[in-house]
Design an enzyme around this catalytic site. Sequence first.
Site, PDB file in Angstrom:
ATOM      1  CD  GLU A   9      -2.731   1.294   2.456  1.00  0.00           C
ATOM      2  OE1 GLU A   9      -3.665   2.107   2.456  1.00  0.00           O
ATOM      3  OE2 GLU A   9      -2.427   0.599   3.441  1.00  0.00           O
ATOM      4  CD  GLN A  68      -4.544  -7.542  -1.454  1.00  0.00           C
ATOM      5  OE1 GLN A  68      -4.282  -6.492  -0.890  1.00  0.00           O
ATOM      6  NE2 GLN A  68      -3.746  -8.608  -1.424  1.00  0.00           N
ATOM      7  CB  CYS A  98      -3.511  -5.517   5.678  1.00  0.00           C
ATOM      8  SG  CYS A  98      -3.038  -3.804   6.053  1.00  0.00           S
ATOM      9  N   GLY A 223       8.196  -8.629  -2.394  1.00  0.00           N
ATOM     10  CA  GLY A 223       7.674  -7.350  -1.942  1.00  0.00           C
ATOM     11  C   GLY A 223       8.790  -6.340  -1.775  1.00  0.00           C
TER      12      GLY A 223
END
Length: 315
Positions: A9, A68, A98, A223
């Site tokens: 994010e 997503q 998350c 990531g």
Amino acid sequence: MQIILAPMEGVVDALMRDMLTRIGGYDLCITEFIRVVDQKLPARVFTRLCPELLTGGKTFAGTPVRVQLLGQDPHWLAENAVRAVELGSPGVDLNFGCPAKTVNKSRGGAVLLKETEQLYRIVKAVRDAVPTPFPVSAKIRLGYDDTSLTLDNAAAIAAAGVSMLTVHARTKSDGYRPPAYWPWIAKIKQQVSIPLVANGEIWNATDAALCRQQSDCSDIMLGRGALALPNLARTIRDADAVMPWPQVLELLMQYSEFEMCGDKSQYYSNRIKQWFSYLKLQYPQAADLFVQLRVLRKSSDILHTLQQALRSPAA
């Protein structure tokens, strides 16, 4: 082996996906999450976070981009999942990983790992609603505070019909502290028959090989490592050499030009500094340059500093 670019994010947006997939090595990207509460969201919400929906659901390099969703209501998640594929997403991913406090407080993300039955209900509702040809995937952590429900959660998600499960091999409480517990993914694989993707602490090709060995998992998701080393996927897939620093500088200049001209230009200063916070983990030159950049506020000053670095003989 499939290599997937992770959703991050505020970091891995459409521009970053474009930059990294142009370098190559990725089979799939997952978007930043779209928060679903109690309504069917308008198309503009989807295209704002996933403008690739306007180009066939792929980056300009041709890498598929899957939307997503994050939320806790099975009905509204299902409704919005259908909308996502109708708008052009090649499948839907569900966020159960998350760790953000604001997200968890509103019963989203990793906090749902405390509710095995709710995980099942969400995945089942979405899988039943989304047309069969479109995959429904999910991402989890090993748990919230501990691993007591890890296997139960994975089994429930598998039973609900998920097409693929990505496992970030840490609990929410672990945050991003090393290590990642890759052997736990192998334990999950013994319990479920669905495709698994290993995620967490993959910073180089050696890490990737060890992760695949310990997780007994051929597919991986990258990531933070992908931001620290822009051609990480290629070093893993094709044994490419690490991208040299001058080439990284050129990439940063391209990123800056696009970001400053885009509709998110007001965030450029924060975005470029955030990227540098990862690059300095791989490149000593980035750490030196970051010392200069972190005190700058104006985009023009940051760009000028990058241009000077690119012209420097040391580059």
